[in-house]
Design a protein around this motif. Structure first.
Motif, PDB file in Angstrom:
ATOM      1  N   TRP A 184       0.813  -1.222   0.000  1.00 41.26           N
ATOM      2  CA  TRP A 184       0.000   0.000   0.000  1.00 41.26           C
ATOM      3  C   TRP A 184       0.841   1.263   0.000  1.00 41.26           C
ATOM      4  N   GLN A 185       2.142   1.135   0.186  1.00 41.29           N
ATOM      5  CA  GLN A 185       3.030   2.287   0.257  1.00 41.29           C
ATOM      6  C   GLN A 185       4.270   2.037  -0.600  1.00 41.29           C
ATOM      7  N   TYR A 212       7.383   1.835  -0.325  1.00 40.57           N
ATOM      8  CA  TYR A 212       8.494   1.741   0.625  1.00 40.57           C
ATOM      9  C   TYR A 212       9.849   1.628  -0.059  1.00 40.57           C
ATOM     10  N   MET A 250      -1.475   3.069  10.018  1.00 39.69           N
ATOM     11  CA  MET A 250      -1.855   4.017   8.988  1.00 39.69           C
ATOM     12  C   MET A 250      -3.174   4.718   9.303  1.00 39.69           C
ATOM     13  N   TRP A 258       3.234   4.340  -9.251  1.00 48.10           N
ATOM     14  CA  TRP A 258       2.883   5.098  -8.049  1.00 48.10           C
ATOM     15  C   TRP A 258       2.368   6.495  -8.383  1.00 48.10           C
ATOM     16  N   LYS A 295      -2.737   9.376  -0.337  1.00 48.93           N
ATOM     17  CA  LYS A 295      -1.889   8.285   0.091  1.00 48.93           C
ATOM     18  C   LYS A 295      -1.683   8.335   1.607  1.00 48.93           C
ATOM     19  N   ILE A 349       0.406   7.727   4.783  1.00 48.84           N
ATOM     20  CA  ILE A 349       1.818   7.593   5.126  1.00 48.84           C
ATOM     21  C   ILE A 349       1.961   7.142   6.563  1.00 48.84           C
TER      22      ILE A 349
END
Length: 349
Positions: free
Chosen positions: A157-158, A160, A283, A338, A346, A348
């Motif tokens: 989901w991020q 990274y 999150m 992305w 989004k 974070i």
């Protein structure tokens, strides 16, 4: 290019991701065959997207009352059958194995010298930038040895790390996408169905649509039991006011895409679901309970909806990257995908 796509069949999350990929492979005219393992062949459903797929026993876990049963998992492993299936899977006619945490095709490719691109949520955990919440070395070793790959492409989901891409969530036509506030979709396939029903009975003001492998279509007051159905599930997800589920990656991703609030009860002793639940909790995207807790339900019912996340729906850039065979060059693919996720929305950590 001819591709063998190996897909983990335990649960439905990997299959959901594979459906999106299969649609794009077909649209682009890519020659792909499909292999599944991890459940009994008769337990697969709605598999038209994969044409003449093959199914193997593979490796899976056995659960009981909402947690992994380690003894039964080991007892049912059938290692000799696994070794036989790996040895007998002939890959001479394939240029590439595309793999979603499926051990038979991954190990067969390793033994036969065929390149493997491992794209899975599990692969994201191989980066030390991804939250693991303990026991990282052991878990990363398990992932690498369960389904080895030449190149690992994580899904999360991020953003990274450079080798991590967002999930692909298909655009579906829904019969009635207008949200019904008191409607709740329930998907707790690893819990005892009677226990789930007893839990939901304490909340008569809500209409629960409960999908479960042991269910048949019927209603018990405000609890509407549903047998597994991909179309029915998506329609109910579209207009539900919230989702109660285990902490599988794909359902959470679909719920985040639609802005649904989440109440998660991760499968006990299954590290991926535990990590997913903790990540979403940090999150601010989910409520988490360790058992079917009425107090957790009360708190969750009063919570607001999540913000919608615009995950990409078209994996064509990924397919193009696969066909060009420049698999070590991940920066452009990572950046392109992305950019499709709204940066203002989004979440974070």
């Amino acid at each position: 290019m001819r591709i063998l796509y190996g897909i983990q069949g335990t649960g439905n999350g990997h299959i959901t991701r594979a459906r999106v990929m299969a649609t794009t492979f077909k649209a682009l005219g890519v020659d792909v065959d499909y292999v599944f393992s991890g459940r009994k062949e008769q337990d697969y459903f709605d598999m038209d997207d994969f044409a003449d797929y093959r199914a193997f026993r593979g490796l899976s876990f056995t659960s009981k009352s909402g947690q992994v049963d380690s003894f039964k998992t080991l007892k049912n492993a059938r290692p000799l059958q696994l070794i036989k299936d790996i040895k007998n899977l002939d890959l001479r006619h394939y240029d590439l194995v595309f793999n979603d945490f499926e051990p038979i095709s991954a190990w067969a490719a390793k033994q036969q010298g065929i390149p493997v691109i491992g794209m899975s949520h599990q692969a994201a955990f191989l980066s030390d930038k991804v939250p693991m919440f303990g026991r990282a070395f052991f878990r990363r070793a398990l992932i690498r040895n369960y389904a080895p790959a030449s190149v690992y492409l994580g899904v999360h989901w991020q953003p990274y790390a450079e080798n991590i891409i967002p999930p692909f969530i298909a655009n579906h036509h829904h019969d009635n996408p207008v949200m019904v506030e008191n409607k709740v979709l329930v998907y707790l396939p690893f819990e005892n169905l009677d226990s789930v029903v007893d839990y939901l009975k304490d909340f008569p003001e809500r209409e629960f649509y409960c999908y479960h492998p042991d269910a048949q279509d019927c209603s018990i007051g405000n609890i509407h039991l549903r047998a597994p159905s991909r179309v029915g599930f998506l329609n109910d997800l579209a207009n539900a006011g919230g989702v109660i589920g285990n902490a599988g990656f794909e359902l959470a991703s679909e719920a985040l895409q639609l802005g649904k609030k989440l109440l998660l009860k991760p499968l006990g002793k299954q590290f991926e679901q535990g990590i997913n639940a903790q990540t979403l909790l940090s999150m601010g995207a989910a409520h988490v309970m360790s058992y079917l807790n009425p107090n957790a339900m009360d708190d969750w019912l009063q919570s607001p909806q999540n913000k919608k996340l615009n995950f990409p729906s078209d994996p064509a850039p990924l397919v193009d990257w696969l066909q060009k065979k420049q698999w070590e060059k991940l920066d452009k693919l990572h950046k392109h995908l992305w950019q499709q996720v709204d940066l203002e929305q989004k979440l974070i950590v």
